[in-house]
Design a protein around this motif. Structure first.
Motif, PDB file in Angstrom:
ATOM      1  N   SER A 106     -11.254  16.518 -53.101  1.00 15.82           N
ATOM      2  CA  SER A 106      -9.801  16.468 -53.238  1.00 15.82           C
ATOM      3  C   SER A 106      -9.100  16.418 -51.894  1.00 15.82           C
ATOM      4  CB  SER A 106      -9.309  17.687 -54.025  1.00 15.82           C
ATOM      5  OG  SER A 106      -9.657  18.891 -53.353  1.00 15.82           O
ATOM      6  N   ALA A 329     -11.460  19.862 -59.590  1.00 16.89           N
ATOM      7  CA  ALA A 329     -11.403  21.116 -58.845  1.00 16.89           C
ATOM      8  C   ALA A 329     -12.453  22.108 -59.341  1.00 16.89           C
ATOM      9  CB  ALA A 329     -10.007  21.720 -58.945  1.00 16.89           C
ATOM     10  N   ASP A 368       3.038  17.622 -57.069  1.00 18.56           N
ATOM     11  CA  ASP A 368       3.005  19.068 -56.844  1.00 18.56           C
ATOM     12  C   ASP A 368       2.337  19.791 -58.008  1.00 18.56           C
ATOM     13  OD1 ASP A 368       4.190  18.891 -54.376  1.00 18.56           O
ATOM     14  OD2 ASP A 368       6.213  19.335 -55.099  1.00 18.56           O
ATOM     15  N   LEU A 371      -1.416  19.346 -57.749  1.00 22.60           N
ATOM     16  CA  LEU A 371      -1.982  20.219 -56.723  1.00 22.60           C
ATOM     17  C   LEU A 371      -2.024  21.668 -57.205  1.00 22.60           C
ATOM     18  CD1 LEU A 371      -0.289  18.680 -53.556  1.00 22.60           C
ATOM     19  CD2 LEU A 371      -2.619  18.308 -54.407  1.00 22.60           C
ATOM     20  N   ALA A 372      -1.019  22.067 -57.977  1.00 24.62           N
ATOM     21  CA  ALA A 372      -1.020  23.416 -58.550  1.00 24.62           C
ATOM     22  C   ALA A 372      -2.151  23.564 -59.567  1.00 24.62           C
ATOM     23  CB  ALA A 372       0.330  23.711 -59.202  1.00 24.62           C
ATOM     24  N   ASP A 374      -4.930  21.962 -59.498  1.00 20.09           N
ATOM     25  CA  ASP A 374      -6.141  22.013 -58.685  1.00 20.09           C
ATOM     26  C   ASP A 374      -6.394  23.449 -58.217  1.00 20.09           C
ATOM     27  OD1 ASP A 374      -7.937  20.155 -56.519  1.00 20.09           O
ATOM     28  OD2 ASP A 374      -7.256  22.089 -55.758  1.00 20.09           O
ATOM     29  N   ARG A 375      -5.368  24.095 -57.686  1.00 18.20           N
ATOM     30  CA  ARG A 375      -5.525  25.468 -57.191  1.00 18.20           C
ATOM     31  C   ARG A 375      -5.893  26.422 -58.326  1.00 18.20           C
ATOM     32  NH1 ARG A 375      -0.920  23.792 -54.256  1.00 18.20           N
ATOM     33  NH2 ARG A 375       0.468  24.839 -55.745  1.00 18.20           N
ATOM     34  N   TRP A 376      -5.230  26.268 -59.482  1.00 18.25           N
ATOM     35  CA  TRP A 376      -5.506  27.137 -60.629  1.00 18.25           C
ATOM     36  C   TRP A 376      -6.958  26.987 -61.073  1.00 18.25           C
ATOM     37  CZ3 TRP A 376      -7.308  25.910 -65.466  1.00 18.25           C
ATOM     38  CH2 TRP A 376      -7.295  26.942 -66.413  1.00 18.25           C
ATOM     39  N   ARG A 378      -9.595  26.070 -59.387  1.00 16.49           N
ATOM     40  CA  ARG A 378     -10.527  26.679 -58.432  1.00 16.49           C
ATOM     41  C   ARG A 378     -10.574  28.201 -58.614  1.00 16.49           C
ATOM     42  NH1 ARG A 378     -11.934  22.760 -54.667  1.00 16.49           N
ATOM     43  NH2 ARG A 378     -10.602  20.922 -54.864  1.00 16.49           N
ATOM     44  N   GLN A 379      -9.407  28.812 -58.817  1.00 18.25           N
ATOM     45  CA  GLN A 379      -9.362  30.257 -59.041  1.00 18.25           C
ATOM     46  C   GLN A 379     -10.086  30.640 -60.328  1.00 18.25           C
ATOM     47  OE1 GLN A 379      -5.157  30.955 -58.956  1.00 18.25           O
ATOM     48  NE2 GLN A 379      -5.001  30.769 -56.731  1.00 18.25           N
TER      49      GLN A 379
END
Length: 387
Positions: A106, A329, A368, A371-372, A374-376, A378-379
């Motif tokens: 990514s 992700a 955006d 990308l959010a 993606d972050r979620w 991964r967590q």
């Protein structure tokens, strides 16, 4: 009059695809010129490439890695830029003819987006750009008059074979897959796969992450999604066939039943060179197939039960929206956990499936929001591993 060299920016020049691109530029007899090379942390290899190709710029996106490197041997006239923000400025230069997006994962989305926003032709090796943001990426290219040329061997093969007919004459495309190192493994054998075994690919020499994706066939799932956006296909127009020899790189079946295949030895320099020289073909840099020796080409249908990543790829290609960002992700996090010894091989795809199933799907996300997501993802993957 001699042909003016085409200025090339290589994003991710120290990775597997990037190094092959450097070889193609070096072997182009002056037809291609490295305008800029970028790396994240592999600064020593980047320095050696700069000494060899003498580009206008080199970019190091990791400021700490740049600070630890001795740049005293950097050739005069080569400008050192530090930080990811330098990429957008460099790719927008009117001197740049084509941008090779070869950053893995990514992380490559930023460079692909910047190049397309600048109206450039992008030779796309970073499939994740289209997996994450297919609708937005293709719309961005249309809005700015940019072009996307495939570098993946499978998509380059489809791109070449499609030239045998019109778009409305295409019945379907068939992506080939080697089957990876575990093509003949039973479900029981897959339970105890080690990292060393998963990194032993039978035909391709690739980076660690892509090699693991090939072992799970997640790489083919990502390619299904990429093909959907790259060639404006319906998911039901995309098939996969296992081809262990990796000589036929993909096929296009037309409505009259004709099937056009692209064949070559498995060497990434060929699709890279084709993208950089398109619409022309140049003298090849790779070994040719030897038609004076007997060879065999085997094809077999994939096993969706043993390699369920393929089914996920088709589902995500159908869903669109945030599904691709979450799939990618979660997979990146799962592969990293496997390589680090925190996750079993057999659990990579179930982890991705579980995270995908529980995410808050949005059919029309902004960048955006992608990308959010993606972050979620991964967590969530990290929580899955530590549970």
């Amino acid at each position: 009059m001699p042909e003016r060299p085409k200025n090339v920016v290589v994003l991710g020049s120290t990775g597997s695809i990037g190094r092959s691109t450097v070889e193609v530029i070096s072997g182009s007899c002056g037809g291609l010129r490295a305008y800029a090379l970028s790396a994240h942390g592999n600064t020593q290899v980047l320095l050696e490439q700069a000494k060899k190709l003498r580009p206008r710029h080199i970019i190091v996106t990791d400021s700490r890695a740049a600070a630890h490197q001795d740049w005293s041997e950097l050739p005069p006239g080569v400008n050192l830029l530090i930080g990811a923000e330098a990429i957008a400025d460099v790719v927008a230069s009117p001197e740049v003819g084509i941008v090779v997006s070869a950053v893995v994962g990514s992380a490559g989305l930023h460079g692909t987006w910047a190049a397309l926003a600048a109206g450039k032709t992008v030779a796309l090796a970073n499939k994740e750009s289209l997996v994450i943001g297919g609708a937005l990426i293709t719309q961005l290219a249309r809005n700015h008059g940019a072009a996307i040329l495939p570098v993946d061997s499978e998509h380059s093969a489809v791109f070449q074979a499609l030239q045998a007919g019109r778009a409305d004459e295409v019945h379907r495309v068939i992506l080939t897959a080697s089957g990876g190192p575990f093509r003949t493994f039973s479900r029981e054998q897959l339970e105890s796969v080690t990292v060393a075994e998963a990194l032993e690919h039978p035909t391709w020499d690739m980076g660690r992450k892509i090699t693991i994706d090939s072992a799970t066939l997640m790489n083919k799932a990502l390619e299904i999604i990429e093909a959907r956006w790259l060639f404006d296909l319906r998911p039901d127009q995309i098939g996969v066939v296992i081809h262990p020899q990796s000589i036929v790189h993909s096929l296009v079946e037309f409505i009259d039943g004709s099937v056009i295949a692209q064949m070559s030895v498995p060497d990434m320099k060929l699709p890279i060179q084709y993208a950089l020289s398109w619409p022309e073909r140049k003298q090849g840099l790779v070994q040719r197939l030897n038609w004076e020796q007997a060879m065999r080409l085997d094809f077999e249908p994939p096993d969706f039960e043993r390699f369920s990543a393929l089914r996920l790829g088709l589902e995500v290609a159908e869903a669109g929206g945030t599904a691709g960002a979450v799939l990618n992700a979660a997979n990146e996090a799962a592969v990293e956990a496997f390589l680090g010894g925190a996750l079993a091989f057999r659990d990579i795809v179930p982890l991705v499936h579980d995270v995908l199933k529980h995410h808050d799907f949005d059919p029309n996300p902004t960048l955006d929001q992608l990308l959010a997501a993606d972050r979620w993802a991964r967590q969530e993957a990290l929580r899955w591993v530590s549970a």
